[in-house]
Design a protein around this motif. Structure first.
Motif, PDB file in Angstrom:
ATOM      1  N   HIS A  60       0.853  -1.192   0.000  1.00 26.52           N
ATOM      2  CA  HIS A  60       0.000   0.000   0.000  1.00 26.52           C
ATOM      3  C   HIS A  60       0.885   1.236   0.000  1.00 26.52           C
ATOM      4  N   LEU A  61       0.618   2.163  -0.919  1.00 22.96           N
ATOM      5  CA  LEU A  61       1.524   3.268  -1.192  1.00 22.96           C
ATOM      6  C   LEU A  61       0.865   4.622  -0.986  1.00 22.96           C
ATOM      7  N   THR A  62       1.669   5.586  -0.547  1.00 25.62           N
ATOM      8  CA  THR A  62       1.232   6.973  -0.492  1.00 25.62           C
ATOM      9  C   THR A  62       1.585   7.646  -1.813  1.00 25.62           C
ATOM     10  N   SER A  63       0.984   8.790  -2.080  1.00 28.52           N
ATOM     11  CA  SER A  63       1.293   9.506  -3.324  1.00 28.52           C
ATOM     12  C   SER A  63       2.561  10.327  -3.196  1.00 28.52           C
ATOM     13  N   SER A  64       3.031  10.492  -1.972  1.00 25.23           N
ATOM     14  CA  SER A  64       4.220  11.300  -1.709  1.00 25.23           C
ATOM     15  C   SER A  64       4.848  10.806  -0.414  1.00 25.23           C
ATOM     16  N   ALA A  65       6.115  11.132  -0.229  1.00 26.27           N
ATOM     17  CA  ALA A  65       6.803  10.753   1.005  1.00 26.27           C
ATOM     18  C   ALA A  65       6.783  11.877   2.032  1.00 26.27           C
ATOM     19  N   LEU A  66       5.912  12.872   1.833  1.00 35.02           N
ATOM     20  CA  LEU A  66       5.724  13.962   2.779  1.00 35.02           C
ATOM     21  C   LEU A  66       4.238  14.112   3.095  1.00 35.02           C
ATOM     22  N   CYS A  67       3.946  14.668   4.279  1.00 36.55           N
ATOM     23  CA  CYS A  67       2.579  14.613   4.792  1.00 36.55           C
ATOM     24  C   CYS A  67       1.578  15.510   4.066  1.00 36.55           C
ATOM     25  N   THR A  68       1.896  16.761   3.795  1.00 43.58           N
ATOM     26  CA  THR A  68       0.916  17.647   3.166  1.00 43.58           C
ATOM     27  C   THR A  68       0.421  17.087   1.827  1.00 43.58           C
ATOM     28  N   PRO A  69       1.305  16.739   0.898  1.00 42.37           N
ATOM     29  CA  PRO A  69       0.802  16.201  -0.376  1.00 42.37           C
ATOM     30  C   PRO A  69       0.135  14.840  -0.239  1.00 42.37           C
ATOM     31  N   SER A  70       0.658  13.954   0.615  1.00 42.31           N
ATOM     32  CA  SER A  70       0.057  12.618   0.724  1.00 42.31           C
ATOM     33  C   SER A  70      -1.337  12.701   1.344  1.00 42.31           C
ATOM     34  N   ARG A  71      -1.535  13.574   2.322  1.00 44.27           N
ATOM     35  CA  ARG A  71      -2.853  13.715   2.958  1.00 44.27           C
ATOM     36  C   ARG A  71      -3.860  14.330   1.989  1.00 44.27           C
ATOM     37  N   SER A  72      -3.395  15.237   1.144  1.00 40.11           N
ATOM     38  CA  SER A  72      -4.306  15.808   0.160  1.00 40.11           C
ATOM     39  C   SER A  72      -4.797  14.725  -0.794  1.00 40.11           C
ATOM     40  N   SER A  73      -3.915  13.808  -1.156  1.00 40.34           N
ATOM     41  CA  SER A  73      -4.292  12.725  -2.071  1.00 40.34           C
ATOM     42  C   SER A  73      -5.242  11.736  -1.428  1.00 40.34           C
ATOM     43  N   LEU A  74      -5.025  11.431  -0.168  1.00 39.91           N
ATOM     44  CA  LEU A  74      -5.910  10.502   0.532  1.00 39.91           C
ATOM     45  C   LEU A  74      -7.331  11.050   0.568  1.00 39.91           C
ATOM     46  N   LEU A  75      -7.460  12.347   0.813  1.00 36.32           N
ATOM     47  CA  LEU A  75      -8.790  12.947   0.936  1.00 36.32           C
ATOM     48  C   LEU A  75      -9.471  13.195  -0.412  1.00 36.32           C
ATOM     49  N   THR A  76      -8.691  13.381  -1.481  1.00 39.84           N
ATOM     50  CA  THR A  76      -9.281  13.750  -2.772  1.00 39.84           C
ATOM     51  C   THR A  76      -9.219  12.647  -3.811  1.00 39.84           C
ATOM     52  N   GLY A  77      -8.372  11.620  -3.596  1.00 35.31           N
ATOM     53  CA  GLY A  77      -8.211  10.571  -4.602  1.00 35.31           C
ATOM     54  C   GLY A  77      -7.412  11.015  -5.806  1.00 35.31           C
TER      55      GLY A  77
END
Length: 567
Positions: A60-77
């Motif tokens: 399972h992967l995040t879209s980024s290795a930093l929190c601000t961009p990865s959290r934005s992706s989790l919430l918006t897809g």
């Protein structure tokens, strides 16, 4: 009799289409930091139990290795490049640094909370936000969680920092211990020639005076902003109200647990479906826990924080069961990125976790240690217990998966990158719906992943890799900077099913097989970049700068208050 059956059928259909949703996001938790993902010394019984009750997503992967961009992706897809939650040159800061800045997730984006509200859900966010606050006016709250679909918010809008605990630790000064002398040297370097030019009455002295003033102003601004980072950023909110400044970190995890349970109890009383996001402050530094957990783990402050987070997670899950909500609730547990390898405490102690068996960590997007995170999904009567899925999946998938579960329409006016992985988790499908995935470091793609339709191999093509210190898998400084990454020419392949630690690079031009494989990936990459188009960055230098006109403060001028609910 027929009318009764129609009512029963209607109720059952509503129940089937309206599951409760509980998302649990940990900050900087490494893949190897919990027992069910390989750790044998840190105690995580609650998370381990959760993994036996559902599916463990091991790829399972995040879209980024930093929190601000990865959290934005989790919430918006959506990839952060599409939402603007990445910097573009000359800016290179991939996260929001100050609450009083103009950066944030655009209101035009549709979050999973807004999807839930459209279907009559009660929505709540407890904990970290880190996606912006005000934009142009004091307390305009443009980027506030309540303006992104949440009905209730209790938490810290930015991110936990070393500086927030009064033990002398500082992110800024620990990385720049000589910065005072550097500033003085810069000023002297200008003053000396200026002095001689003044004596000769040269016009250059006037120009140098202006340069000196500018340098002094910049240094003064930087010192002031970062020296008062606790005052400016350590703020706790309930909805739109600032209730605590600075935050009492020793009781924060306990309060987040209580607020989460209270939200569940209220939802049960109101008999409405809910979406609750629990976004822990742990295990980001400062690693401060309650006395109950302090000094109890085998891994210092970091282990204590992991164990307190696990305990709080267990309390929330237990409350879910006691309220009779567990069977109707999808629970998703994840981390926003990999563990931070460079993080050190005041006395040099390790303040980060481990990403074993993967290479690298936080801020390193081209290696799996930065983006592959421990993740679990439990959905009783829908997903079988105690199973593992090793197919590539992403946090962006949860937007589409959950939207479909709630019966919310997937937006058609924008590119949604997340796929519905419920058929995969139900084992009705065997192969991921994500054949190609892209790994961003700020606004650049440093690697991409391909899962062919046949076989079980998963290929990663790496274009740039972190600039590590010799013999290490970490960088000098606080994080690995995207701009310092090493360009690989030719790019290299890693076969991610057999080479988890990325130790066996395969030059992409080494044979016809790999050249053909590279051609397939490069074509898809070109199509992806075209679909993103021009990035409208929200993380420009001007938007990220600390703006005193946007700075919240309770009880001015002291800027100190304590949450009356817990005082």
């Amino acid at each position: 009799m027929m009318q009764t059956w129609r009512i029963i059928l209607c109720i059952s259909m509503v129940t089937a289409k309206s599951p409760n949703i509980l998302l649990i996001i940990v900050d900087d938790l490494g893949y190897g930091d919990v027992g069910c993902f390989g750790n044998q010394t840190i105690r995580t019984p609650s998370i381990d139990k959760l993994s036996t009750q559902g599916v463990k997503l091991t790829h399972h992967l995040t879209s980024s290795a930093l929190c601000t961009p990865s959290r934005s992706s989790l919430l918006t897809g959506r990839y952060p490049s599409r939402t603007g939650m990445v910097p573009t040159p000359p800016s290179r800061f991939g996260v929001i640094l100050f609450l009083a800045s103009s950066a944030g997730l655009p209101q035009s984006e549709i979050t999973i909370a807004e999807q839930a509200k459209s279907k009559g859900y009660k929505t709540g966010l407890i904990g970290k936000w880190h996606l912006g606050w005000s934009e142009s006016k004091y307390n305009d709250s443009v980027f506030h969680p309540l303006n992104h679909g949440f009905d209730y918010y209790y938490g810290h809008p930015l991110t936990n920092m070393q500086d927030w605990y009064d033990d002398g630790s500082s992110v800024f000064y620990s990385q720049n211990p000589m910065i005072h002398w550097q500033a003085l040297a810069s000023i002297i370097a200008i003053m000396l020639p200026m002095y001689f030019l003044y004596r000769k009455k040269y016009i250059g002295a006037v120009i140098l005076s202006l340069i000196l003033f500018l340098i002094c102003f910049v240094w003064g601004y930087v010192f002031f902003a970062f020296h008062h980072v606790t005052l400016f950023n350590s703020l706790l909110y309930r909805n739109f109200d600032l209730v605590e400044q600075p935050i009492n970190l020793e009781t924060l995890s306990e309060r987040y647990t209580k607020e989460s349970i209270e939200f569940l109890e209220n939802s049960q009383k109101e008999n409405v479906p809910f979406l609750l996001v629990v976004s822990w402050s742990h295990v980001h530094t400062a690693l401060i826990t309650s006395k109950q957990f302090r000094g109890k783990s085998k891994h210092g402050r970091y282990g204590d924080a992991v164990e307190e987070m696990d305990y709080g997670t267990g309390q929330i899950l237990s409350s879910l069961a006691k309220l009779g909500l567990a069977d109707d609730t999808l629970v998703y547990f994840t981390s926003d990125n990999g563990a931070h390898l460079e993080e050190r405490g005041l006395h040099g102690e390790v303040d980060g976790g481990v990403n074993t068996p993967f290479k690298g960590g936080k801020a390193q997007t081209s290696v799996d240690g930065g983006i592959r995170v421990p993740s679990i999904v439990r959905f009783p009567n829908q997903i079988k217990e105690n199973i593992e899925i090793s197919e590539p999946t992403t946090q962006m998938d949860m937007f589409t998966t959950i939207s479909n579960l709630m019966g919310a329409d997937i937006p058609k006016d924008r590119f949604i990158d997340g796929k519905d992985i419920m058929p995969l988790m139900k084992q009705k499908e065997k192969i991921t719906p994500n054949p190609f995935l892209y790994h961003y470091c700020n606004n650049e793609i440093h690697a991409m992943r391909y899962r062919p339709p046949k076989g079980n191999q998963i290929w990663k093509l790496v274009f740039k890799e972190p600039n590590y210190m010799p013999g290490e898998t970490k960088c000098a400084g606080l994080v690995c900077a995207c701009k310092n990454a090493i360009v690989l020419d030719p790019p290299v392949f890693y076969e991610m099913t057999s080479d988890l630690g990325e130790q066996k690079p395969i030059p992409s031009d080494s044979s016809e097989k790999y050249r053909n494989l590279r051609d397939i990936l490069m074509k898809e990459l070109d199509d992806h970049v075209k679909s993103v188009g021009t990035i409208n960055s929200q993380l420009t230098i001007s938007k990220l700068l600390w703006n005193p006109l946007l700075q919240p403060c309770c009880n001015f001028p002291s800027c100190k208050c304590t949450d009356p609910k817990y005082s």
